[in-house]
Design a protein around this motif. Structure first.
Motif, mmCIF file in Angstrom:
data_model
loop_
_atom_site.group_PDB
_atom_site.id
_atom_site.type_symbol
_atom_site.label_atom_id
_atom_site.label_comp_id
_atom_site.label_asym_id
_atom_site.label_seq_id
_atom_site.Cartn_x
_atom_site.Cartn_y
_atom_site.Cartn_z
ATOM 1 N N LYS A 680 0.870 -1.172 0.000
ATOM 2 C CA LYS A 680 0.000 0.000 0.000
ATOM 3 C C LYS A 680 0.903 1.217 0.000
ATOM 4 N N ILE A 681 0.799 2.065 -1.005
ATOM 5 C CA ILE A 681 1.675 3.226 -1.113
ATOM 6 C C ILE A 681 1.493 4.115 0.115
ATOM 7 N N PRO A 682 2.587 4.476 0.811
ATOM 8 C CA PRO A 682 2.450 5.271 2.035
ATOM 9 C C PRO A 682 1.806 6.638 1.779
ATOM 10 N N HIS A 683 1.040 7.078 2.733
ATOM 11 C CA HIS A 683 0.462 8.424 2.773
ATOM 12 C C HIS A 683 -0.201 8.820 1.451
ATOM 13 N N HIS A 684 -0.956 7.882 0.875
ATOM 14 C CA HIS A 684 -1.816 8.165 -0.277
ATOM 15 C C HIS A 684 -1.036 8.665 -1.497
ATOM 16 N N GLY A 685 0.274 8.463 -1.500
ATOM 17 C CA GLY A 685 1.062 8.915 -2.647
ATOM 18 C C GLY A 685 1.490 10.365 -2.554
ATOM 19 N N SER A 686 1.814 10.827 -1.356
ATOM 20 C CA SER A 686 2.257 12.214 -1.199
ATOM 21 C C SER A 686 3.729 12.358 -1.599
ATOM 22 N N ARG A 687 4.145 13.596 -1.845
ATOM 23 C CA ARG A 687 5.537 13.869 -2.218
ATOM 24 C C ARG A 687 6.500 13.572 -1.077
ATOM 25 N N THR A 688 5.995 13.594 0.157
ATOM 26 C CA THR A 688 6.859 13.414 1.326
ATOM 27 C C THR A 688 7.033 11.947 1.695
ATOM 28 N N SER A 689 6.536 11.058 0.854
ATOM 29 C CA SER A 689 6.648 9.626 1.149
ATOM 30 C C SER A 689 7.174 8.902 -0.086
ATOM 31 N N SER A 690 7.248 7.570 0.016
ATOM 32 C CA SER A 690 7.758 6.736 -1.093
ATOM 33 C C SER A 690 9.137 7.220 -1.545
ATOM 34 N N THR A 691 10.035 7.371 -0.560
ATOM 35 C CA THR A 691 11.399 7.777 -0.884
ATOM 36 C C THR A 691 12.098 6.666 -1.665
ATOM 37 N N GLU A 692 13.170 7.040 -2.349
ATOM 38 C CA GLU A 692 13.890 6.081 -3.189
ATOM 39 C C GLU A 692 14.385 4.871 -2.399
ATOM 40 N N PRO A 693 14.998 5.051 -1.206
ATOM 41 C CA PRO A 693 15.453 3.872 -0.451
ATOM 42 C C PRO A 693 14.298 2.950 -0.046
ATOM 43 N N PHE A 694 13.180 3.528 0.318
ATOM 44 C CA PHE A 694 12.028 2.710 0.731
ATOM 45 C C PHE A 694 11.496 1.908 -0.458
ATOM 46 N N VAL A 695 11.366 2.557 -1.603
ATOM 47 C CA VAL A 695 10.855 1.873 -2.797
ATOM 48 C C VAL A 695 11.785 0.731 -3.184
ATOM 49 N N ARG A 696 13.113 0.984 -3.126
ATOM 50 C CA ARG A 696 14.071 -0.071 -3.476
ATOM 51 C C ARG A 696 14.005 -1.225 -2.486
ATOM 52 N N ALA A 697 13.792 -0.917 -1.208
ATOM 53 C CA ALA A 697 13.750 -1.971 -0.189
ATOM 54 C C ALA A 697 12.513 -2.848 -0.338
ATOM 55 N N VAL A 698 11.399 -2.280 -0.772
ATOM 56 C CA VAL A 698 10.155 -3.051 -0.882
ATOM 57 C C VAL A 698 10.158 -3.918 -2.142
ATOM 58 N N ARG A 699 10.592 -3.341 -3.269
ATOM 59 C CA ARG A 699 10.663 -4.063 -4.549
ATOM 60 C C ARG A 699 9.339 -4.772 -4.868
ATOM 61 N N ALA A 700 8.244 -4.042 -4.771
ATOM 62 C CA ALA A 700 6.918 -4.641 -4.948
ATOM 63 C C ALA A 700 6.587 -4.838 -6.415
ATOM 64 N N ARG A 701 5.758 -5.827 -6.678
ATOM 65 C CA ARG A 701 5.239 -6.022 -8.028
ATOM 66 C C ARG A 701 4.024 -5.129 -8.265
ATOM 67 N N TRP A 702 3.258 -4.910 -7.205
ATOM 68 C CA TRP A 702 2.092 -4.034 -7.291
ATOM 69 C C TRP A 702 2.165 -3.002 -6.169
ATOM 70 N N ALA A 703 1.819 -1.764 -6.469
ATOM 71 C CA ALA A 703 1.772 -0.689 -5.478
ATOM 72 C C ALA A 703 0.390 -0.040 -5.575
ATOM 73 N N VAL A 704 -0.329 -0.021 -4.466
ATOM 74 C CA VAL A 704 -1.726 0.429 -4.456
ATOM 75 C C VAL A 704 -1.826 1.764 -3.724
ATOM 76 N N ALA A 705 -2.334 2.767 -4.413
ATOM 77 C CA ALA A 705 -2.567 4.078 -3.798
ATOM 78 C C ALA A 705 -4.019 4.155 -3.340
ATOM 79 N N CYS A 706 -4.229 4.362 -2.043
ATOM 80 C CA CYS A 706 -5.577 4.475 -1.476
ATOM 81 C C CYS A 706 -5.922 5.957 -1.364
ATOM 82 N N LEU A 707 -6.916 6.399 -2.110
ATOM 83 C CA LEU A 707 -7.230 7.828 -2.149
ATOM 84 C C LEU A 707 -8.625 8.029 -2.726
ATOM 85 N N GLY A 708 -9.129 9.249 -2.573
ATOM 86 C CA GLY A 708 -10.425 9.613 -3.100
ATOM 87 C C GLY A 708 -10.292 10.397 -4.392
ATOM 88 N N ALA A 709 -11.263 10.228 -5.276
ATOM 89 C CA ALA A 709 -11.242 10.950 -6.544
ATOM 90 C C ALA A 709 -11.361 12.449 -6.309
#
Length: 767
Positions: A680-709
């Motif tokens: 689950k993408i941290p903090h709804h996909g904000s600029r202050t999250s999903s840093t490069e080291p975190f993304v590399r450490a997770v290495r996910a096949r799917w990343a889900v952003a939970c948010l409202g239209a």
């Protein structure tokens, strides 16, 4: 056929409209079937073809909205709805397009027929976001509206006020007078019952009346029109009988009927002209016309006439819960009330006796309540997924209160139209009745067992169950038990069948539920038990996603209890929805990051009494291990202190990092163990999250952003989405609908979310 010539044509029309609304292709033979209307025995086929054609022709395809704001000029073609601090109204533009408009309340009463001008942003209406959820976009397109107009500024009236504006002004004056003379909760009930103005009702009141089985008392319907119209008719008849000069020259009954008829139609317009009150107004018109012509009207024939008129004018009305409940209830009264009263072990008393005056109204009223309850049960199950067990008792107590309150509220509305001061006596008399009605509703809604939750059976199954229930009295005795059992099976079995199919399939199922601007994920474990990670919440007010999204989905899936609830952190968009969930389902255990929160979120968490899940601690069930990752949360606050939860099943992993941002992500990366198939993408996909080291450490096949239209934060921001995509993840978004995965412990695959409600498809799925 001779007594009820309209019944089968009305049923044929409803069937055809239903097929057209489902999007079924109109067969070429439909046009050729229309002349069959001239043959009485084949007329239902002609009406079915006409309904199919009408529904199909009224539907419009999806449309792409233009960029930027546009100027909307048109005519209001329906009664405006007042919803909290917004107005909703249909407007037909000068070019002929139909729009659903939303705007700030106007300083003058906006009304049916007004010519208006306003600047708006046009958007495509939202579609179905979760399996089994409502599809507002399809409903609007079925009625001919392809776009929604969100007013960016004030609505301006460009011509003289329409005639209906006087009725809207009368509603405003009743609201002003009720607010002056009554406490807010009582004033809200008087406004809702008196003129259909529900703007002041709080969500707790609406939920109470729905759970207690008294929603029909709160919403202006046939019950209210009967009280007002036929109460007026009886009053006029009594007065005319006392006027010897009038009684000698005319039949007081006919004169009273002639005077009441326009008043009934005016009342329907003044209260918003919803489907139930329009149905009742048409039926009342038939009955009053029968009195003028000295002919008795058959209830079912009158009901059929109302259905024909409403569906011919607006085929999409068939989709409205109010339409379905109203017609089912009246049909139930016509078919069931007399047999049920006859089944009671108390003989009908002689007319004029004390038993006839005191006991018989109670017994007949109880039979009528049971009749309406039986007939509307499938509709309630379909739309609201619950049946009130105390509804009969609550209605017996509430109907007299509601009738008296309706009469006083109507008198107050008439008086307030002249002067708020003139309405004071009626409002002061109505206040205690409103308080008593709310007390009855709250008492019936309070017990957890007061309403039974169940899965929605689906539209066609609900229609079949309704037909079976209504048809039981007409069936031979040997078939009645079987018909009743089949109707009960249609209502009670969908949820258990879906739950059994999931258990038989096995594996781990994860559904990222679309709850607007918030987080919620449902996990069904290999043994069929359910776990929830966060529960969404409307931080700035508005519909509760717990009641709107989570509770219906859980009931549709046959969930009876939650084995665990994990709360990432106590922010409203993660917590507030859990209040409705905890009211509807027992929660065996709850875990959190240890932060007790504040405000409403603190109250919700206090009721759940969660245990702190510290980094390194875990809970396991059915082979699925839930473990807290990350480092010490003490230095962090708010988002960065979120519970970072890893769910592991065999060799597959799902990661739920809450709203951690850069600092929290760095601590989690330092601790390790973040590799996951789905994140689950941290903090709804904000600029202050999903840093490069975190993304590399997770290495996910799917990343889900939970948010409202169209959320006000602008989430998700493009930079974090680009980082996930660059790392090889497929990015998915819940503002486009729920996202569903299955794991067999060896691999994860994404599956269609909508198929989760198909028990056979679920059973056939390979986890």
């Amino acid at each position: 056929m001779t007594r009820r010539p309209l019944l089968l044509p009305a049923l044929g029309l409803a069937l055809g409209v239903g097929l057209g609304l489902e999007g079924a292709t109109v067969p070429p033979a439909a046009l050729g079937a229309l002349p069959l209307a001239l043959l009485p025995r084949l007329a239902p086929l002609a009406f079915a073809a006409a309904g199919w054609l009408a529904a199909a022709s009224a539907r419009v395809p999806p449309a792409a909205p233009p960029d930027g704001a546009v100027l909307v000029r048109g005519r209001v073609v329906g009664a405006p709805d007042r919803l909290e601090d917004r107005l909703r109204f249909p407007v037909r533009t000068a070019g002929g397009a139909l729009l659903e408009a939303w705007a700030e309340p106007t300083p003058w009463p906006l009304a049916l027929g007004d010519e208006v001008l306003f600047r708006a942003t046009l958007r495509a209406p939202a579609g179905r976001r979760n399996p089994g959820g409502r599809d507002p976009g399809d409903r609007l397109r079925s009625g001919g509206a392809a776009l929604v107009a969100l007013a960016d500024g004030p609505v301006v009236r460009t011509a003289a006020p329409a005639a209906a504006s006087r009725l809207e002004r009368a509603r405003d004056r009743l609201a002003e007078a009720a607010g002056r003379w009554l406490p807010p909760d009582q004033a809200a009930l008087v406004r809702a019952i008196g003129t259909g103005d529900r703007a002041a009702l709080d969500p707790e009141a609406s939920a109470s009346f729905a759970r207690s089985g008294l929603a029909h008392v709160l919403a202006v319907s046939g019950f209210h029109l009967v009280v007002v119209a036929f109460g007026l008719e009886r009053l006029l008849r009594a007065l005319l009988l006392r006027a010897d000069a009038v009684a000698a020259r005319a039949d007081p009954r006919r004169v009273a009927a002639a005077l009441t008829l326009p008043c009934a139609l005016l009342y329907a317009l003044a209260t918003g002209a919803g489907a139930p009150v329009v149905r009742a107004a048409l039926a009342a018109a038939v009955i009053l016309a029968g009195a003028l012509l000295d002919r008795a009207a058959d209830p079912l024939n009158s009901l059929a006439l109302a259905a024909l008129a409403i569906l011919a004018a607006e085929p999409a009305a068939l989709l409205d819960a109010s339409f379905q409940l109203s017609f089912a209830a009246v049909a139930g009264l016509a078919l069931w009330a007399t047999p049920l009263r006859g089944a009671l072990p108390v003989a009908r008393p002689a007319p004029g006796s004390w038993r006839a005056r005191l006991l018989e109204p109670f017994l007949s009223g109880a039979a009528a309540t049971v009749a309406a309850t039986l007939a509307t049960a499938p509709v309630l199950a379909f739309h609201f997924r619950q049946l009130p067990l105390l509804g009969v008792a609550a209605n017996v107590a509430a109907i007299p209160l509601g009738a008296a309150l309706t009469a006083l509220a109507a008198l107050a509305a008439v008086a307030a139209a002249a002067s708020p001061l003139a309405a004071a006596p009626f409002l002061l008399a109505a206040g205690p009745l409103a308080a008593a009605l709310r007390a009855v509703s709250d008492a019936a809604a309070a017990p957890r067992w007061g309403a039974v939750g169940l899965a929605s059976p689906g539209g066609w199954a609900a229609a079949a169950a309704t037909a079976l229930v209504l048809g039981v009295p007409a069936l031979p005795r040997r078939l009645r038990l079987g018909a009743g059992a089949l109707a009960a099976a249609l209502l009670l079995l969908p949820g258990p069948l879906r739950a059994a199919a999931a258990r038989a399939r096995g594996g781990l199922e994860v559904i990222f539920v679309s709850v607007g601007q918030g987080d919620a994920a449902l996990l069904r474990l290999p043994d069929g038990s359910a776990v929830l990670v966060d529960g969404g919440g409307a931080a700035g007010g508005g519909p509760d996603p717990g009641a709107r999204d989570l509770v219906p989905l859980l009931r549709d899936l046959g969930v009876r209890r939650l084995e665990a609830v994990f709360v990432s952190h106590p922010h409203p968009d993660h917590v507030l929805g859990l209040e409705a969930v905890a009211r509807a389902f027992p929660v065996a255990r709850a875990y959190s990051n240890g932060d007790r929160g504040d405000g409403p979120a603190r109250e919700v968490l206090a009721a759940l009494a969660p245990v702190t899940l510290a980094p390194g601690e875990a809970w396991e069930r059915a082979g699925v291990r839930f473990e807290a990752l990350g480092g010490d949360r003490t230095p962090f606050a708010a988002n960065d202190a979120s519970l970072v939860l890893r769910a592991t099943y065999g060799a597959t992993t799902f990661l739920f990092p809450g709203d951690v941002e850069a600092a929290g992500e760095a601590a989690a990366v330092a601790r390790g163990g973040l590799r996951a198939d789905v994140v689950k993408i941290p903090h709804h996909g904000s600029r202050t999250s999903s840093t490069e080291p975190f993304v590399r450490a997770v290495r996910a096949r799917w990343a889900v952003a939970c948010l409202g239209a169209h959320n006000r934060f602008g989430f998700p921001h493009p930079e974090p989405l680009a980082r996930w995509a660059a790392a090889g993840a497929e990015v998915l978004r819940t503002d486009e609908g729920a996202v569903r995965f299955l794991s067999d412990g060896r691999a994860v695959r994404r599956v269609e979310a909508g198929s989760v409600l198909d028990a056979l498809a679920t059973w056939r799925e390979q986890p």
